[in-house]
Design a protein around this motif. Structure first.
Motif, PDB file in Angstrom:
ATOM      1  N   ALA A 190      -5.210   9.898  -0.402  1.00 36.62           N
ATOM      2  CA  ALA A 190      -4.754   8.464  -1.274  1.00 36.62           C
ATOM      3  C   ALA A 190      -4.272   7.371  -0.399  1.00 36.62           C
ATOM      4  O   ALA A 190      -2.953   7.705  -0.109  1.00 36.62           O
ATOM      5  CB  ALA A 190      -4.950   9.031  -2.637  1.00 36.62           C
ATOM      6  N   GLU A 191      -5.021   6.156  -1.253  1.00 35.67           N
ATOM      7  CA  GLU A 191      -4.240   4.882  -0.488  1.00 35.67           C
ATOM      8  C   GLU A 191      -4.370   4.528  -2.488  1.00 35.67           C
ATOM      9  O   GLU A 191      -5.313   3.553  -2.706  1.00 35.67           O
ATOM     10  CB  GLU A 191      -5.439   3.921   0.805  1.00 35.67           C
ATOM     11  N   TYR A 192      -2.922   3.855  -2.092  1.00 41.79           N
ATOM     12  CA  TYR A 192      -3.239   2.711  -3.541  1.00 41.79           C
ATOM     13  C   TYR A 192      -2.037   1.462  -3.560  1.00 41.79           C
ATOM     14  O   TYR A 192      -0.984   1.197  -3.197  1.00 41.79           O
ATOM     15  CB  TYR A 192      -2.051   3.880  -4.569  1.00 41.79           C
TER      16      TYR A 192
ATOM     17  N   ARG B 143       0.899  -1.388   0.245  1.00 42.50           N
ATOM     18  CA  ARG B 143      -0.205  -0.499  -0.324  1.00 42.50           C
ATOM     19  C   ARG B 143       0.940   1.317  -0.319  1.00 42.50           C
ATOM     20  O   ARG B 143       1.738   1.025   1.070  1.00 42.50           O
ATOM     21  CB  ARG B 143      -0.750  -0.301   1.083  1.00 42.50           C
TER      22      ARG B 143
ATOM     23  N   ALA C 164      -0.427   3.378  -9.839  1.00 40.01           N
ATOM     24  CA  ALA C 164      -1.963   4.159  -9.511  1.00 40.01           C
ATOM     25  C   ALA C 164      -2.809   3.429  -9.693  1.00 40.01           C
ATOM     26  O   ALA C 164      -3.762   3.635  -9.704  1.00 40.01           O
ATOM     27  CB  ALA C 164      -1.275   5.672 -10.099  1.00 40.01           C
ATOM     28  N   ARG C 165      -2.976   2.808 -10.943  1.00 40.63           N
ATOM     29  CA  ARG C 165      -3.530   2.528 -11.562  1.00 40.63           C
ATOM     30  C   ARG C 165      -4.618   1.029  -9.898  1.00 40.63           C
ATOM     31  O   ARG C 165      -6.123   0.657 -10.578  1.00 40.63           O
ATOM     32  CB  ARG C 165      -3.950   1.284 -12.855  1.00 40.63           C
ATOM     33  N   ASP C 166      -3.963   1.103  -9.120  1.00 42.08           N
ATOM     34  CA  ASP C 166      -4.652  -0.074  -7.932  1.00 42.08           C
ATOM     35  C   ASP C 166      -5.192   1.012  -7.102  1.00 42.08           C
ATOM     36  O   ASP C 166      -4.201   1.126  -5.640  1.00 42.08           O
ATOM     37  CB  ASP C 166      -3.295  -0.603  -8.327  1.00 42.08           C
ATOM     38  N   VAL C 167      -6.573   1.649  -7.541  1.00 42.68           N
ATOM     39  CA  VAL C 167      -6.846   2.758  -6.445  1.00 42.68           C
ATOM     40  C   VAL C 167      -7.142   1.875  -5.131  1.00 42.68           C
ATOM     41  O   VAL C 167      -8.427   1.407  -5.752  1.00 42.68           O
ATOM     42  CB  VAL C 167      -7.679   3.776  -6.918  1.00 42.68           C
ATOM     43  N   ARG C 168      -7.100   2.060  -4.057  1.00 43.86           N
ATOM     44  CA  ARG C 168      -7.635   1.862  -2.828  1.00 43.86           C
ATOM     45  C   ARG C 168      -8.769   2.549  -2.038  1.00 43.86           C
ATOM     46  O   ARG C 168      -9.337   2.245  -1.919  1.00 43.86           O
ATOM     47  CB  ARG C 168      -6.767   1.355  -1.872  1.00 43.86           C
TER      48      ARG C 168
ATOM     49  N   GLU D 175      -9.719   6.394  -1.956  1.00 43.09           N
ATOM     50  CA  GLU D 175      -9.123   8.302  -2.377  1.00 43.09           C
ATOM     51  C   GLU D 175     -10.331   9.191  -0.850  1.00 43.09           C
ATOM     52  O   GLU D 175     -11.109   8.968  -0.187  1.00 43.09           O
ATOM     53  CB  GLU D 175      -9.594   8.393  -3.116  1.00 43.09           C
TER      54      GLU D 175
END
Length: 69
Positions: free
Chosen positions: A34-36, A22, A40-44, A46
């Motif tokens: 945000a947490e990814y 993470r 950056a495509r793996d948005v957990r 926002e």
């Protein structure tokens, strides 16, 4: 086992654990926005903050220009 990485301000910037990685992104006031995951495509998660944090210095509302708001 978890491994934590912090940025120069002491904020947790990354967590590595068995289930994945993470990354944490902060705004100018030090709040998490945000947490990814691994990219950056793996948005957990926002977060949207409505306004900057209030000053806690007993200053008058609106600053020193004596114009409210």
């Amino acid at each position: 086992m978890r491994t934590y990485t912090h940025n120069g301000l002491g904020d947790r910037a990354r967590v590595d654990k068995q289930t994945g990685t993470r990354h944490f992104v902060y705004d100018a006031w030090g709040r998490v926005v945000a947490e990814y995951g691994s990219s950056a495509r793996d948005v957990r998660t926002e977060f949207i903050w409505a306004e900057p944090p209030a000053a806690n210095d007993s200053s008058s509302f609106g600053g020193s220009d004596h114009i409210p708001g």
